[in-house]
Design a protein around this motif. Structure first.
Motif, PDB file in Angstrom:
ATOM      1  N   THR A   1     -82.912   0.937 -13.262  1.00 44.55           N
ATOM      2  CA  THR A   1     -81.701   0.698 -12.474  1.00 44.55           C
ATOM      3  C   THR A   1     -80.998  -0.578 -12.929  1.00 44.55           C
ATOM      4  OG1 THR A   1     -82.647   1.823 -10.561  1.00 44.55           O
ATOM      5  CG2 THR A   1     -80.812   0.316 -10.149  1.00 44.55           C
ATOM      6  N   ARG A   2     -81.794  -1.574 -13.231  1.00 47.66           N
ATOM      7  CA  ARG A   2     -81.239  -2.872 -13.628  1.00 47.66           C
ATOM      8  C   ARG A   2     -80.616  -2.839 -15.024  1.00 47.66           C
ATOM      9  NH1 ARG A   2     -84.980  -8.283 -14.414  1.00 47.66           N
ATOM     10  NH2 ARG A   2     -83.417  -9.584 -15.497  1.00 47.66           N
TER      11      ARG A   2
ATOM     12  N   SER B   1     -78.928  -0.756 -18.015  1.00 46.67           N
ATOM     13  CA  SER B   1     -78.187   0.478 -18.265  1.00 46.67           C
ATOM     14  C   SER B   1     -78.661   1.161 -19.537  1.00 46.67           C
ATOM     15  CB  SER B   1     -76.699   0.172 -18.364  1.00 46.67           C
ATOM     16  OG  SER B   1     -76.444  -0.727 -19.438  1.00 46.67           O
ATOM     17  N   ALA B   2     -78.199   2.380 -19.745  1.00 50.70           N
ATOM     18  CA  ALA B   2     -78.582   3.167 -20.918  1.00 50.70           C
ATOM     19  C   ALA B   2     -78.317   2.387 -22.200  1.00 50.70           C
ATOM     20  CB  ALA B   2     -77.828   4.478 -20.937  1.00 50.70           C
TER      21      ALA B   2
ATOM     22  N   SER C   1     -79.539  -0.289 -23.263  1.00 52.22           N
ATOM     23  CA  SER C   1     -79.724  -1.741 -23.230  1.00 52.22           C
ATOM     24  C   SER C   1     -81.108  -2.135 -23.731  1.00 52.22           C
ATOM     25  CB  SER C   1     -79.495  -2.287 -21.817  1.00 52.22           C
ATOM     26  OG  SER C   1     -80.355  -1.655 -20.894  1.00 52.22           O
TER      27      SER C   1
ATOM     28  N   ARG D   1     -83.482   8.982 -19.522  1.00 51.50           N
ATOM     29  CA  ARG D   1     -83.358   7.907 -20.501  1.00 51.50           C
ATOM     30  C   ARG D   1     -84.128   8.284 -21.772  1.00 51.50           C
ATOM     31  NH1 ARG D   1     -81.665   3.139 -17.848  1.00 51.50           N
ATOM     32  NH2 ARG D   1     -81.846   2.134 -19.884  1.00 51.50           N
TER      33      ARG D   1
END
Length: 376
Positions: A251-252, A254-255, A257, A281
């Motif tokens: 959640t923290r 993003s895709a 990252s 993911r």
């Protein structure tokens, strides 16, 4: 551009290893990727953990003679939690070595809880065991038991973890975990790199050494490949605790990252990657340690786990029995100097129902040595 060999600095068996550019300069991305590929190639063959990082090959580094085996001895073997397949394998290997020595061996299941470990060792002391061999479990958890056991003449040997001598024990031994971490880091760099999330269980010194070796190699040779987050977790909480932490990180971050996850051993990596897959993911891949079947199966089908580190675990367990006998004979200990490791990826993953084969007959070295000592 040449690289310096591993520079060992630290205690005798959990070794912190440094990497350095021989020129003192900064390598180009191509240089770093080239070196990573060189390291990967060496790692894909079995290699001794303390050999230069880019040199493969297995050779005997242990003793050439032995004191006579203590007759009728018993050894309590406490590996990491027996619920994990790799920990059960460690015990089974040590038991086979004890049988070859002519001893009885029985397990202590610490369940990842120091209090449980302490009770188990207390029971072993009350049973008048001759040696307590801990494998991948820290001696620091049983400091009081070592003190009490030594008063009764019990030997305390630790492999794959911290050094029991600082608590009154006899010997700590093992391989260079940092070198294994470096092999996985080289694999990540050679396979596109990107952001990395580290999961670590810092309660065990050997896990810290593995992760530190990985981080050190990435720092020196990663270029744009960087660690973006380190998350600590407790083995006692099991997979549910890991999953909760991974969900929060997904959640923290993003895709795209981060593209890699490393965990201290394969069975702890699996729930992390499964959680990432469930969240869509698919860009996230993983690497870990211990050469477990769950890792092999994933590597064979193309991921998301792409590599694991195989250890000469059976060899390490046999060495532990040898060190127990030396300690009981008041002979020199710490003579089992090094053990093999291997980077297993899609190029060399074992076939179904097969295990990592060291390709070196270490058992004959021990049995011939022990048998010769019996005849003295």
């Amino acid at each position: 551009m040449s690289r310096a060999r591993f520079a060992e600095r630290g205690v005798s068996f959990v070794v912190l290893t440094g990497f350095a550019l021989a020129s003192g300069g900064v390598a180009s991305a191509a240089d770093n990727t080239g070196f990573a590929n060189e390291v990967v190639k060496a790692g894909q063959t079995s290699k001794m953990s303390r050999a230069p990082i880019n040199v493969g090959g297995v050779n005997w580094t242990g003793p050439t003679s032995s004191p006579p085996p203590i007759k009728g001895a018993s050894v309590a073997v406490m590996p990491c939690p027996l619920a994990y397949a790799v920990c059960k394998y460690l015990f089974d290997s040590a038991k086979a070595a004890a049988t070859a020595m002519g001893w009885e061996a029985f397990p202590i299941d610490n369940k990842g809880d120091p209090a449980v470990a302490q009770k188990g060792v207390e029971a072993a002391i009350n049973r008048n065991v001759n040696c307590v061999l801990t494998l991948a479990h820290p001696a620091r958890d049983i400091k009081a038991q070592i003190t009490r056991g030594k008063e009764k003449g019990i030997a305390f040997v630790t492999g794959f973890s911290d050094d029991p001598r600082q608590f009154g024990g006899d010997v700590g031994y093992g391989l260079d975990y940092a070198a294994a971490g470096a092999l996985l880091a080289a694999h990540v760099i050679a396979n596109g790199g990107g952001g990395i999330v580290i999961f670590n269980a810092p309660q065990d010194p050997q896990f810290n050494a593995r992760i530190d070796g990985f981080k050190d190699f990435v720092t020196k040779y990663g270029g744009d490949t960087k660690v973006v987050h380190v998350e600590d977790f407790s083995l006692a909480q099991g997979a549910p605790g890991e999953i909760t932490k991974m969900q929060a990180l997904l959640t923290r971050f993003s895709a795209n990252s981060f593209k890699w996850v490393i965990a201290p051993f394969d069975e702890t990596l699996t729930p992390l990657l499964q959680t990432a897959q469930q969240r869509g993911r698919s860009e996230i891949r993983g690497v870990s340690f211990d050469g477990e079947e769950v890792a092999y199966a994933d590597i064979r089908k193309g991921g998301p786990q792409t590599a694991t580190i195989n250890w000469g675990l059976e060899w390490v367990a046999w060495a532990g029995i040898d060190e127990c006998n030396r300690a009981l004979n008041k002979a020199e200990t710490g003579v089992n100097k090094d053990f093999p490791i291997q980077l297993s990826d899609k190029t060399n993953v074992p076939a179904p129902n097969q295990k990592y084969e060291i390709g070196f007959d270490f058992k004959s070295h021990y049995t011939q040595m022990w048998n010769a000592a019996r005849k003295q």
